[in-house]
Enzyme design. Structure first.
Site, short mmCIF file in Angstrom:
data_model
loop_
_atom_site.label_atom_id
_atom_site.label_comp_id
_atom_site.label_asym_id
_atom_site.label_seq_id
_atom_site.Cartn_x
_atom_site.Cartn_y
_atom_site.Cartn_z
N MET A 1 0.86 -1.18 0.00
CA MET A 1 0.00 0.00 0.00
C MET A 1 0.90 1.23 0.00
SD MET A 1 -2.84 0.74 2.89
CE MET A 1 -1.77 1.12 4.21
N TYR B 1 1.11 3.63 12.58
CA TYR B 1 0.76 3.52 11.16
C TYR B 1 -0.73 3.25 10.96
CZ TYR B 1 2.12 -1.59 11.42
OH TYR B 1 2.28 -2.90 11.71
N GLU B 2 -1.11 3.35 9.68
CA GLU B 2 -2.52 3.18 9.30
C GLU B 2 -3.39 4.29 9.90
OE1 GLU B 2 -2.80 1.24 6.67
OE2 GLU B 2 -4.63 2.37 6.99
N GLY B 3 -2.83 5.50 9.96
CA GLY B 3 -3.51 6.62 10.61
C GLY B 3 -3.18 6.56 12.09
#
Ligand SMILES: Cc1cc2nc3c(=O)[nH]c(=O)nc-3n(C[C@H](O)[C@H](O)[C@H](O)COP(=O)(O)OP(=O)(O)OC[C@H]3O[C@@H](n4cnc5c(N)ncnc54)[C@H](O)[C@@H]3O)c2cc1C
Length: 585
Positions: free
Chosen positions: A163, A435-437
């Protein structure tokens, strides 16, 4: 040091006794054949793979890390073999769409498999986790040609996914990203730019690496409306699916980082890489959100998984380590006798088992959202998943990190030195909060978007569900459990009312505390349900089930009271938070 034991008894209890799994599955088209017995037997095998194949690699792979050799990633010894064994055993296709070669098993099995992988080897777990998120985005948004060319290989685990969002100047604010895509004159585009921090960006497992890259088309407007999504493979596939020419993308460097050392976190250069549009031009972020939402739940499960193994190891150590008199003058005793050591271990356990229950409940909602025959029921379940997603991502990783630190603390000085492996769990668990927001951004998502979804209908439905379950569970669970959870629910409802009408700085200042308050209420709800399900079992109860009422009471006595303080801070003015000039902070 004890090995990892997958929590199979707990899973059987949750599916069979708490969530009425068999009846739920019977009502969902495509799941009729799945029952608790089948689920447990699949997960027993998953647990064996995790403890026998992956856990032994966790420490040596962390010590060795990954290397970049002539521009190619070389993973630590044993990882490539483990990944191939994982794919060959069919684990990558567990919940995949049967239309593209998946086994179509329910998401709850996938989620529990994910937990076991995260416990055994967090760095490894990112490979299948990201691949599955990429598969979901391609399934939901790509053209039939792209789906046919990529999904079967990705679901089979022959090809993996990555991603690619983040750039040096575009982290949380993806509207700032600068990577460009220009049409090649056929159906493809040339993608140019540099991305940083790309997990699983490359590896030496064989096959292909499929990058989903956010980039801007020429003349795209500034901000998020100008972002589109492109599929850029490492190798351009031939018509028959064989690996063709090397695409113009390369690993510029590997990031040196605090934890997950065995996971290649790459600086990726796209130098006119051939890519294909996924979804509509300018709708890239919306398409990417399919992947990001999948990853957010997966990252929450990372917090849970690391907490489980760290807590298992700490409990085993505490039963053997002899220190202190235990207050009766005789000694030394095993440190598990000391109330403060128990506090650490039980706080972890009380989080872990409630979090697993909440994750299972959420995965069952996801199945309903995907398969239920009634559109309104699907929409309702989908909205509940959307509401819970930031809570699971942020709360599971915050409590997960706290649990890893507490488990390390149980080892005293031996937890700080490398030999016992506990410091690795602390280092590894930390990234999941980022991570991932980041967790702060998850909290903002909860307070600025999710609690107001559909005029507040999903959150009201959530409150009603909790209230109904507290009522139904009352006689079995007992008022000593249900009354404090009902009071905490009332605090959450009042905090929600405050935030829904508050001004921006108040909402921003309160967001993280509100999310934790929300999570504690959800955990309390799960404890009441578990205690009520375990109460009537009597002599038939397993070891896991016998522990439930005591753990529920510990949670209510020792953790739930945090909701009082959190309710107060959510309601406090943001004036003191915003008072100082930036250069005075
Ligand atoms: C090991 C690792 C692996 C990663 N893997 C991937 C990957 O596979 N793919 C990928 O694309 N990215 C990946 N990332 C990037 C990761 O998702 C970002 O680091 C993260 O989203 C934060 O962005 P940032 O680092 O630029 O921080 P910033 O956005 O600069 O944030 C800094 C701080 O400000 C806060 N903040 C920022 N904006 C706001 C706001 N609007 N409101 C409140 N607070 C705010 C944040 O919460 C944070 O505390 C990875 C990162 C790491 C370290």
């Amino acid at each position: 040091m004890t090995a990892y034991t997958a929590p199979i008894e707990d899973v059987a209890f949750l599916l069979g006794r708490v969530f009425d799994f068999d009846t739920r599955m019977a009502g969902l088209p495509g799941c009729e054949e799945v029952d608790t017995e089948l689920a447990v037997s699949v997960l027993e095998e998953a647990g064996k793979f995790a403890s026998e194949m992956l856990e032994p690699l966790n420490r040596p792979n962390d010590e060795e890390g990954c290397r970049l050799v002539d521009g190619e990633v070389v993973t630590a010894k044993g990882m490539a073999e483990a990944y191939r064994a994982f794919a060959e055993a069919g684990w990558t296709s567990l919940s995949g769409d049967p239309e593209h070669g998946g086994q179509g098993l329910p998401r709850v099995l996938q989620l529990l498999l994910d937990e076991f992988l995260c416990s055994a080897h967090l760095s490894f777990s990112l490979f299948p986790g990201l691949s599955r998120g990429a598969v979901e985005a391609i399934e939901a948004h790509a053209s039939p040609e792209l789906k046919a060319a990529y999904l079967p290989k990705m679901i089979a685990g022959e090809w993996t996914g990555a991603m690619a969002l983040t750039e040096a100047s575009a982290g949380t604010d993806l509207g700032l990203l600068a990577t460009r895509a220009t049409p090649n004159g056929d159906s493809s585009y040339a993608v140019r730019g540099t991305k940083i921090f790309i997990s699983s960006g490359d590896h030496d497992f064989g096959g292909n690496v499929i990058h989903l890259v956010l980039a801007r088309l020429p003349d795209a407007p500034k901000g998020v409306k100008g972002i589109s999504l492109f599929l850029c493979p490492k190798f351009l596939p031939e018509a028959d699916g064989a690996l063709g020419a090397r695409n113009a993308l390369s690993v510029g460097a590997l990031e040196h980082k605090m934890g997950i050392h065995a996971q290649p976190t790459c600086v990726m250069n796209y130098d006119g890489a051939t890519g294909w549009l996924v979804g509509e031009p300018g709708r890239g972020l919306a398409a990417m959100f399919t992947m990001m939402n999948a990853e957010r739940l997966m990252v929450g499960v990372q917090g849970l998984g690391v907490a489980e193994i760290a807590n298992q190891k700490a409990a085993a150590y505490a039963r053997e380590r002899l220190q202190g008199s235990g207050g009766n003058g005789k000694g030394p005793v095993a440190i598990v006798a000391h109330p403060d050591v128990r506090r650490m271990l039980l706080s972890g356990r009380a989080f872990i088992e409630a979090a697993r229950a909440l994750a299972v409940w959420t995965a069952l909602q996801m199945e309903t959202a995907a398969r239920h025959p009634d559109a309104a029921t699907r929409a309702e379940a989908d909205a509940l998943v959307a509401l819970l997603t930031p809570v699971i991502k942020a709360a599971f990783t915050d409590f997960g990190f706290e649990t890893a630190v507490a488990a390390q603390q149980v080892f005293g000085g031996h937890g700080y030195i490398r030999e016992w492996g506990m410091e690795q769990y602390v280092r590894d668990a930390r990234i999941a909060q980022v991570y991932e927001g980041t967790n702060g951004v998850q909290a903002m998502d909860l307070v600025t978007r999710k609690i107001g979804l559909d005029g507040g209908a999903p959150i009201r439905r959530f409150f009603d569900l909790v209230r109904a379950d507290l009522g139904a569970a009352g006689p079995a669970a007992g008022a000593a459990l249900t009354a404090p959870v009902a009071e905490a629910l009332a605090r959450l409802e009042s905090a929600t009312t405050v935030l829904r009408t508050a001004a921006a700085p108040e909402v921003g200042a309160a967001a993280t505390d509100y999310l934790r308050l929300f999570a504690l209420v959800a955990f309390g709800w799960m404890w009441v349900r578990m205690a009520a399900a375990a109460a009537p079992l009597g002599d038939a109860a397993t070891r896991t089930e016998r522990r439930k009422p005591a753990l529920a009471q510990f949670f209510v006595d020792r953790m739930l009271p945090q909701t009082t303080a959190l309710h107060a801070t959510v309601g406090a003015s943001a004036a003191s938070t915003m008072a100082l000039e930036a250069n005075a902070i």
